[in-house]
Design a protein around this motif. Structure first.
Motif, PDB file in Angstrom:
ATOM      1  N   ASP A 152       0.843  -1.205   0.000  1.00  0.00           N
ATOM      2  CA  ASP A 152       0.000   0.000   0.000  1.00  0.00           C
ATOM      3  C   ASP A 152       0.873   1.249   0.000  1.00  0.00           C
ATOM      4  N   GLY A 153       0.712   2.075  -1.035  1.00  0.00           N
ATOM      5  CA  GLY A 153       1.474   3.306  -1.143  1.00  0.00           C
ATOM      6  C   GLY A 153       2.878   3.142  -1.681  1.00  0.00           C
ATOM      7  N   LYS A 154       3.273   1.885  -1.978  1.00  0.00           N
ATOM      8  CA  LYS A 154       4.627   1.617  -2.454  1.00  0.00           C
ATOM      9  C   LYS A 154       4.672   1.584  -3.980  1.00  0.00           C
ATOM     10  N   ALA A 155       5.765   2.077  -4.527  1.00  0.00           N
ATOM     11  CA  ALA A 155       6.018   1.944  -5.959  1.00  0.00           C
ATOM     12  C   ALA A 155       6.472   0.519  -6.247  1.00  0.00           C
ATOM     13  N   VAL A 156       5.815  -0.132  -7.183  1.00  0.00           N
ATOM     14  CA  VAL A 156       6.136  -1.525  -7.498  1.00  0.00           C
ATOM     15  C   VAL A 156       6.101  -1.751  -9.005  1.00  0.00           C
ATOM     16  N   ALA A 157       6.713  -2.859  -9.403  1.00  0.00           N
ATOM     17  CA  ALA A 157       6.604  -3.362 -10.772  1.00  0.00           C
ATOM     18  C   ALA A 157       6.199  -4.827 -10.686  1.00  0.00           C
ATOM     19  N   GLY A 158       5.575  -5.309 -11.731  1.00  0.00           N
ATOM     20  CA  GLY A 158       5.198  -6.716 -11.831  1.00  0.00           C
ATOM     21  C   GLY A 158       4.730  -6.967 -13.248  1.00  0.00           C
ATOM     22  N   PHE A 159       4.495  -8.210 -13.580  1.00  0.00           N
ATOM     23  CA  PHE A 159       4.019  -8.562 -14.918  1.00  0.00           C
ATOM     24  C   PHE A 159       2.760  -7.761 -15.219  1.00  0.00           C
ATOM     25  N   THR A 160       2.779  -7.015 -16.304  1.00  0.00           N
ATOM     26  CA  THR A 160       1.693  -6.083 -16.570  1.00  0.00           C
ATOM     27  C   THR A 160       0.486  -6.772 -17.210  1.00  0.00           C
ATOM     28  N   ASN A 161      -0.647  -6.089 -17.139  1.00  0.00           N
ATOM     29  CA  ASN A 161      -1.844  -6.597 -17.817  1.00  0.00           C
ATOM     30  C   ASN A 161      -1.592  -6.758 -19.314  1.00  0.00           C
ATOM     31  N   ASP A 201      11.553   0.804  -3.753  1.00  0.00           N
ATOM     32  CA  ASP A 201      10.892   1.749  -2.848  1.00  0.00           C
ATOM     33  C   ASP A 201      11.267   1.350  -1.424  1.00  0.00           C
ATOM     34  N   GLY A 202      12.221   2.043  -0.855  1.00  0.00           N
ATOM     35  CA  GLY A 202      12.701   1.674   0.469  1.00  0.00           C
ATOM     36  C   GLY A 202      13.340   0.300   0.427  1.00  0.00           C
ATOM     37  N   ARG A 203      12.832  -0.627   1.260  1.00  0.00           N
ATOM     38  CA  ARG A 203      13.368  -1.983   1.321  1.00  0.00           C
ATOM     39  C   ARG A 203      12.512  -2.974   0.542  1.00  0.00           C
ATOM     40  N   LEU A 204      11.786  -2.455  -0.453  1.00  0.00           N
ATOM     41  CA  LEU A 204      10.982  -3.288  -1.347  1.00  0.00           C
ATOM     42  C   LEU A 204      11.515  -3.115  -2.771  1.00  0.00           C
ATOM     43  N   ALA A 205      11.942  -4.221  -3.384  1.00  0.00           N
ATOM     44  CA  ALA A 205      12.475  -4.186  -4.747  1.00  0.00           C
ATOM     45  C   ALA A 205      11.672  -5.139  -5.620  1.00  0.00           C
ATOM     46  N   THR A 206      11.178  -4.637  -6.740  1.00  0.00           N
ATOM     47  CA  THR A 206      10.349  -5.462  -7.619  1.00  0.00           C
ATOM     48  C   THR A 206      10.732  -5.243  -9.079  1.00  0.00           C
ATOM     49  N   GLY A 207      10.444  -6.266  -9.900  1.00  0.00           N
ATOM     50  CA  GLY A 207      10.754  -6.187 -11.318  1.00  0.00           C
ATOM     51  C   GLY A 207       9.616  -6.729 -12.156  1.00  0.00           C
ATOM     52  N   GLN A 208       9.543  -6.292 -13.393  1.00  0.00           N
ATOM     53  CA  GLN A 208       8.360  -6.505 -14.230  1.00  0.00           C
ATOM     54  C   GLN A 208       8.273  -7.881 -14.870  1.00  0.00           C
ATOM     55  N   ASN A 209       9.398  -8.470 -15.230  1.00  0.00           N
ATOM     56  CA  ASN A 209       9.376  -9.652 -16.096  1.00  0.00           C
ATOM     57  C   ASN A 209      10.704 -10.398 -15.987  1.00  0.00           C
ATOM     58  N   PRO A 210      10.871 -11.519 -16.698  1.00  0.00           N
ATOM     59  CA  PRO A 210      12.131 -12.256 -16.576  1.00  0.00           C
ATOM     60  C   PRO A 210      13.374 -11.419 -16.854  1.00  0.00           C
TER      61      PRO A 210
END
Length: 226
Positions: A152-161, A201-210
């Motif tokens: 909640d409120g965090k910038a994230v990436a993940g597999f997109t629609n 975003d802080g201690r949260l790291a995310t990526g969109q795809n392989p």
């Protein structure tokens, strides 16, 4: 926090790709490439899966020397052969948790309360939470001790629609990852389809795809060395 940096890579145990008759599992490059980054940084890597035992593998490409090395490494092979379940793992033993993707995670990661608990406990102890591709499915039901969603409120990436539509699985997966992250209050951003896109975003790291797996792992290393 332990003195020697330890990272837990979470893997799906789900093998059926909906009702397509096809199989799925954890996407091999999304575990192997981060493993290489982490081990080269001097960190210890352990594995965990939803059901325990040997998790199903998808996307195997043994022309990729990193995937080949991952599968041939004796320690990795032993750990893959008998992964523990999340309930059998102590969060206090780890500095970070990394949720690898693969379509299988969409069915079992969100339902695993113990796996969500690991992310909460590691994060609240000052550790790092990371995920790549469909791996953020493991974050959609992670709530902190105050009841709020971790994303909640965090910038994230993940597999997109759009990427899900491009691979023809919009109507196969049980939910759309991007949409569900946004419903949880996440500030999702997407790059070009199937191109590397990493968000920290802080201690949260995310990526969109392989293509983002190495970059997310490198971000985890930077966070743990900061």
């Amino acid at each position: 926090m332990p003195d020697t940096k330890k990272i837990l890579i979470a893997l799906t145990s789900h093998e059926a790709l909906g009702d397509t008759g096809r199989t799925t599992g954890f996407y091999l490059s999304e575990a192997a490439h981060p493993w290489k980054v982490f081990t080269e940084a001097g960190f210890t890597v352990d594995l965990v899966s939803v059901a325990g035992g040997q998790p199903p593998v998808d996307g195997k490409d043994l022309d990729d020397p990193i995937q080949d090395a991952f599968l041939k490494d004796p320690q990795v092979a032993a750990k893959l052969a008998s992964t523990p379940r999340a309930a059998e793992v102590a969060a206090a033993d780890y500095d970070a948790i990394f949720y690898a993707g693969g379509h299988g995670v969409m069915w079992d990661f969100p339902q695993d309360a113990a796996l969500a608990g690991l992310a909460r406990d590691i994060y609240e102890a000052g550790g790092v939470v990371a995920a790549v591709c469909h791996g953020p499915a493991g974050l959609v039901n992670v709530t902190l001790s105050d009841g709020s969603h971790l994303v909640d409120g965090k910038a994230v990436a993940g597999f997109t629609n759009e990427e899900e539509e491009a691979v023809g699985l919009t109507d196969v997966v049980p939910f759309l990852l991007q949409s569900t992250l946004e419903e949880r209050g996440a500030k999702h951003s997407g790059g070009a389809d199937f191109e590397a896109h990493v968000v920290v975003d802080g201690r949260l790291a995310t990526g969109q795809n392989p293509a983002s797996a190495t970059g997310v792992a490198e971000a985890v290393v930077d966070l743990l060395k900061a």
